[in-house]
Write a protein that holds these residues in place. Sequence first.
Motif, PDB file in Angstrom:
ATOM      1  N   ALA A   1      -8.161   9.927 -21.995  1.00  0.00           N
ATOM      2  CA  ALA A   1      -8.162  10.432 -23.511  1.00  0.00           C
ATOM      3  C   ALA A   1      -8.583  11.812 -23.786  1.00  0.00           C
ATOM      4  CB  ALA A   1      -9.166   9.348 -24.086  1.00  0.00           C
ATOM      5  N   LEU A   2      -7.887  12.196 -24.595  1.00  0.00           N
ATOM      6  CA  LEU A   2      -8.159  13.825 -24.820  1.00  0.00           C
ATOM      7  C   LEU A   2      -9.688  13.956 -25.694  1.00  0.00           C
ATOM      8  CD1 LEU A   2      -4.803  14.819 -26.116  1.00  0.00           C
ATOM      9  CD2 LEU A   2      -5.748  15.221 -23.983  1.00  0.00           C
ATOM     10  N   ASP A   3     -10.093  12.879 -26.246  1.00  0.00           N
ATOM     11  CA  ASP A   3     -11.161  13.038 -27.269  1.00  0.00           C
ATOM     12  C   ASP A   3     -12.297  12.381 -26.519  1.00  0.00           C
ATOM     13  OD1 ASP A   3     -10.306  10.513 -27.463  1.00  0.00           O
ATOM     14  OD2 ASP A   3     -10.682  10.295 -29.702  1.00  0.00           O
ATOM     15  N   GLU A   4     -12.091  11.602 -25.318  1.00  0.00           N
ATOM     16  CA  GLU A   4     -13.015  10.910 -24.619  1.00  0.00           C
ATOM     17  C   GLU A   4     -12.761  11.024 -23.172  1.00  0.00           C
ATOM     18  OE1 GLU A   4     -15.096   6.450 -24.633  1.00  0.00           O
ATOM     19  OE2 GLU A   4     -13.758   7.037 -26.152  1.00  0.00           O
ATOM     20  N   PRO A   5     -12.974  12.043 -22.196  1.00  0.00           N
ATOM     21  CA  PRO A   5     -12.443  12.328 -21.016  1.00  0.00           C
ATOM     22  C   PRO A   5     -12.735  11.132 -20.140  1.00  0.00           C
ATOM     23  CG  PRO A   5     -13.242  14.203 -22.036  1.00  0.00           C
ATOM     24  CD  PRO A   5     -13.445  13.553 -22.965  1.00  0.00           C
TER      25      PRO A   5
ATOM     26  N   ARG B   1     -19.046  29.950  -9.231  1.00  0.00           N
ATOM     27  CA  ARG B   1     -19.232  29.240 -10.771  1.00  0.00           C
ATOM     28  C   ARG B   1     -19.280  27.872 -10.681  1.00  0.00           C
ATOM     29  NH1 ARG B   1     -16.239  33.978 -10.298  1.00  0.00           N
ATOM     30  NH2 ARG B   1     -16.041  35.174 -12.144  1.00  0.00           N
ATOM     31  N   PRO B   2     -20.564  27.386 -10.405  1.00  0.00           N
ATOM     32  CA  PRO B   2     -20.868  25.897 -10.546  1.00  0.00           C
ATOM     33  C   PRO B   2     -20.719  25.371 -12.221  1.00  0.00           C
ATOM     34  CG  PRO B   2     -22.900  27.272 -10.409  1.00  0.00           C
ATOM     35  CD  PRO B   2     -21.756  28.253  -9.972  1.00  0.00           C
ATOM     36  N   ASP B   3     -20.826  26.146 -13.079  1.00  0.00           N
ATOM     37  CA  ASP B   3     -20.644  25.657 -14.611  1.00  0.00           C
ATOM     38  C   ASP B   3     -19.425  25.289 -14.691  1.00  0.00           C
ATOM     39  OD1 ASP B   3     -23.450  25.902 -14.803  1.00  0.00           O
ATOM     40  OD2 ASP B   3     -23.430  27.715 -15.900  1.00  0.00           O
ATOM     41  N   GLU B   4     -18.554  26.426 -14.405  1.00  0.00           N
ATOM     42  CA  GLU B   4     -16.769  26.357 -14.355  1.00  0.00           C
ATOM     43  C   GLU B   4     -16.392  25.089 -13.710  1.00  0.00           C
ATOM     44  OE1 GLU B   4     -14.886  27.704 -16.591  1.00  0.00           O
ATOM     45  OE2 GLU B   4     -16.522  28.996 -17.316  1.00  0.00           O
ATOM     46  N   THR B   5     -17.023  24.838 -12.471  1.00  0.00           N
ATOM     47  CA  THR B   5     -16.518  23.541 -11.671  1.00  0.00           C
ATOM     48  C   THR B   5     -16.818  22.400 -12.214  1.00  0.00           C
ATOM     49  OG1 THR B   5     -16.779  24.919  -9.609  1.00  0.00           O
ATOM     50  CG2 THR B   5     -17.185  22.718  -9.485  1.00  0.00           C
ATOM     51  N   ALA B   6     -17.992  22.277 -12.868  1.00  0.00           N
ATOM     52  CA  ALA B   6     -18.701  21.266 -13.674  1.00  0.00           C
ATOM     53  C   ALA B   6     -17.557  20.727 -14.675  1.00  0.00           C
ATOM     54  CB  ALA B   6     -20.072  21.139 -14.204  1.00  0.00           C
ATOM     55  N   LYS B   7     -17.166  21.771 -15.342  1.00  0.00           N
ATOM     56  CA  LYS B   7     -16.162  21.558 -16.587  1.00  0.00           C
ATOM     57  C   LYS B   7     -14.899  21.073 -16.225  1.00  0.00           C
ATOM     58  CE  LYS B   7     -17.923  25.478 -19.158  1.00  0.00           C
ATOM     59  NZ  LYS B   7     -17.823  26.795 -19.709  1.00  0.00           N
ATOM     60  N   VAL B   8     -14.476  21.373 -15.062  1.00  0.00           N
ATOM     61  CA  VAL B   8     -13.266  20.880 -14.764  1.00  0.00           C
ATOM     62  C   VAL B   8     -12.964  19.656 -13.826  1.00  0.00           C
ATOM     63  CG1 VAL B   8     -12.890  21.836 -12.192  1.00  0.00           C
ATOM     64  CG2 VAL B   8     -11.104  21.991 -13.880  1.00  0.00           C
ATOM     65  N   PHE B   9     -14.053  19.123 -13.793  1.00  0.00           N
ATOM     66  CA  PHE B   9     -14.195  17.673 -13.321  1.00  0.00           C
ATOM     67  C   PHE B   9     -14.793  16.742 -14.213  1.00  0.00           C
ATOM     68  CE2 PHE B   9     -13.945  20.395  -9.103  1.00  0.00           C
ATOM     69  CZ  PHE B   9     -13.041  19.298  -8.350  1.00  0.00           C
ATOM     70  N   VAL B  10     -14.260  15.421 -14.240  1.00  0.00           N
ATOM     71  CA  VAL B  10     -14.749  14.562 -14.945  1.00  0.00           C
ATOM     72  C   VAL B  10     -14.797  13.228 -14.036  1.00  0.00           C
ATOM     73  CG1 VAL B  10     -12.472  13.963 -15.881  1.00  0.00           C
ATOM     74  CG2 VAL B  10     -14.367  12.987 -17.012  1.00  0.00           C
ATOM     75  N   ASP B  11     -15.896  12.680 -13.857  1.00  0.00           N
ATOM     76  CA  ASP B  11     -16.127  11.493 -12.955  1.00  0.00           C
ATOM     77  C   ASP B  11     -15.708  11.603 -11.705  1.00  0.00           C
ATOM     78  OD1 ASP B  11     -17.241  10.145 -15.102  1.00  0.00           O
ATOM     79  OD2 ASP B  11     -15.593   9.175 -15.788  1.00  0.00           O
ATOM     80  N   GLY B  12     -15.536  12.874 -11.045  1.00  0.00           N
ATOM     81  CA  GLY B  12     -15.144  13.293  -9.816  1.00  0.00           C
ATOM     82  C   GLY B  12     -13.235  13.707  -9.641  1.00  0.00           C
ATOM     83  N   ALA B  13     -12.689  13.398 -11.014  1.00  0.00           N
ATOM     84  CA  ALA B  13     -11.346  13.818 -10.968  1.00  0.00           C
ATOM     85  C   ALA B  13     -11.043  15.164 -11.596  1.00  0.00           C
ATOM     86  CB  ALA B  13     -10.649  12.922 -11.858  1.00  0.00           C
ATOM     87  N   LEU B  14     -10.122  15.824 -10.877  1.00  0.00           N
ATOM     88  CA  LEU B  14      -9.894  17.055 -11.402  1.00  0.00           C
ATOM     89  C   LEU B  14      -9.302  17.110 -12.839  1.00  0.00           C
ATOM     90  CD1 LEU B  14      -9.604  20.350 -10.901  1.00  0.00           C
ATOM     91  CD2 LEU B  14      -7.346  19.853  -9.811  1.00  0.00           C
ATOM     92  N   ARG B  15      -9.782  17.775 -13.735  1.00  0.00           N
ATOM     93  CA  ARG B  15      -9.012  17.875 -15.067  1.00  0.00           C
ATOM     94  C   ARG B  15      -7.763  19.093 -14.885  1.00  0.00           C
ATOM     95  NH1 ARG B  15     -13.541  17.930 -19.835  1.00  0.00           N
ATOM     96  NH2 ARG B  15     -11.364  17.406 -21.031  1.00  0.00           N
ATOM     97  N   THR B  16      -6.745  18.713 -15.101  1.00  0.00           N
ATOM     98  CA  THR B  16      -5.662  19.638 -15.018  1.00  0.00           C
ATOM     99  C   THR B  16      -5.344  20.564 -16.408  1.00  0.00           C
ATOM    100  OG1 THR B  16      -3.857  18.496 -16.060  1.00  0.00           O
ATOM    101  CG2 THR B  16      -4.253  18.333 -13.505  1.00  0.00           C
ATOM    102  N   GLY B  17      -5.838  19.963 -17.300  1.00  0.00           N
ATOM    103  CA  GLY B  17      -5.695  20.966 -18.563  1.00  0.00           C
ATOM    104  C   GLY B  17      -4.147  20.620 -19.282  1.00  0.00           C
ATOM    105  N   ASP B  18      -3.561  19.698 -18.749  1.00  0.00           N
ATOM    106  CA  ASP B  18      -2.070  19.501 -19.105  1.00  0.00           C
ATOM    107  C   ASP B  18      -2.020  17.897 -19.657  1.00  0.00           C
ATOM    108  OD1 ASP B  18      -0.859  21.628 -18.420  1.00  0.00           O
ATOM    109  OD2 ASP B  18      -0.657  21.174 -16.296  1.00  0.00           O
ATOM    110  N   VAL B  19      -1.460  17.782 -20.888  1.00  0.00           N
ATOM    111  CA  VAL B  19      -1.282  16.597 -21.684  1.00  0.00           C
ATOM    112  C   VAL B  19       0.032  15.888 -21.072  1.00  0.00           C
ATOM    113  CG1 VAL B  19      -1.187  15.450 -23.660  1.00  0.00           C
ATOM    114  CG2 VAL B  19      -2.584  17.736 -23.462  1.00  0.00           C
TER     115      VAL B  19
END
Length: 546
Positions: A377-381, A407-425
């Motif tokens: 979900a876009l509003d609730e990853p 860049r640990p901060d950027e790494t944390a942003k791009v993963f959710v529950d261990g899955a890679l967020r692609t930024g694509d819908v």
Amino acid sequence: MDARQKSGSVSTLPVHELLADAVARFPGIMAMDFLGKRTSYAELGRLVERAAAGFQRLGVEKGARVALCLPNTPYYVICYYGILRAGGVVVNLSPLYVENEIRHFLKDSGARIAVTLDVKELYDKFVPIVADGALDHLIVGSMLEILDPVKRVGFWLTRRKILAVVPVDSRYVRFSALVAPGASPRPVPCEAVKDLAVLQYTGGTTGIPKAAMLSHANLTANCAQVVRRLPEITPGGGMLTLVPLFHVFAMTVAMNLSVMLGLEMILLPRYDKTLLRKTLARTKPLFFPGVPTIYANINEAAAKEIWELSSIRYCVSGAAPLPAEIRTRFEQITGCQLVEGYGLSEASPVVACNLFGGVRDGSIGLPVDDTVVEIRALDEPSRIVPQGELGEVCVRGPQVMLGYWNRPDETAKVFVDGALRTGDVGYQDQDGYIFLVDRIKDLIISGGYNVYPRMVEEAFYKHPAVLEVVVIGIPDAKRGQVPKAYVKLHEGMQMTEEALQSFLADYLSPVERPKKIEFRDVLPKTVVGKLSRKELVAEEQAKQDT
């Protein structure tokens, strides 16, 4: 490694062992063709071993970063595997980068050794970098030495003015010295799952360039995943390698895949219609990975003159969305099947691909083996949406990067529950095919190259007349997208588009420089005062719709 095994997880191993395996299995098969000069797998293996020993003599130890700033030439292939065999980490740099960009990426990666070509256009960018101590060694390959004898004479007679004179200086190392016969390279232990192989710079989800840390296992697993998606391919066929190898798509789908399958890389250093046409006729390649703009250019050219395309059987399009009309026309001309794949640098890069014989229109295909795609979900990853609903495409698999370099901060942003967020819908249909409908990130893909709006904007801000700037991507018939800049000048300042473009030439590559600069008295902002792209994108879209 049996990459074709259909059950269980894909095997992984150090990347340089792909080549060692190929040398053992295909010693007499040709590995590279560069403008007619061919190299067998046995000879490539010998050169890589010598290069590895040469890198170790220069101080490369396990984990040391070495930058490659090269077009598609034998030097790239030899040094890539040589660096990894020596225990080092490859840092991919585009030859299109200007000096300031090269400096930034060298500093960010910590690379103290770089490899380039003795063509002034490339070499001259490194001279001041070496002079001020930002590099310990610059390895320089000779353009003449990789040409066959006839072309060497012709090049010397007609184009020698473009070649640089390399000084006699310990900081400059000729490639011939790097691969001089000598002691064998020392063995370096490699834990494929943990050890870095490549730092691949990417804009990620924010448009700020950072290096995806790709392990040996990431890359060899992804290569094996791609092999499983292909029909059986007999060793010895040709792989037309026009997409630049410093791009992660070509690195995996052209180079590493060729080595795994025993194919011959037909290396082209740049897109040139005449050269491409002659090369296709001379080499009759079997496999041709590319980007949509290349296929579109061939479609246009083949409508006006005869092109020899009948040998091509397998084409995979990546790096940018493939319009259906380009795919259909190319298939009509060639008789082969052109399938679209999808990936990103953070996934080494292949995530999904259509099936040969099973293309689903409008889709980027099915996830490759051992890859799980989640639509969140876009509003609730943290929430995975039901099948068929839109959300952010997220990925799990052995090809997913270790994280972003330093860049640990950027790494944390791009993963959710261990899955890679692609930024694509996108969404998945009932059969698992993935459809993309929008792009979250502001990254501009121009002719298959990544252009980072923030870096372009930062170059504008170096000019004292510029107060505010916003860069977006606008549609372009040939390149898919090109940058456009909206600029607000300081009060009372005057500036022409031509003058500003001239200024930007020192900071941005030709691909990054905006096709158009529009001056505005006011630029749109969000409620908190942040410059906003959304309104400008909407304006451009409205123009396209009218």
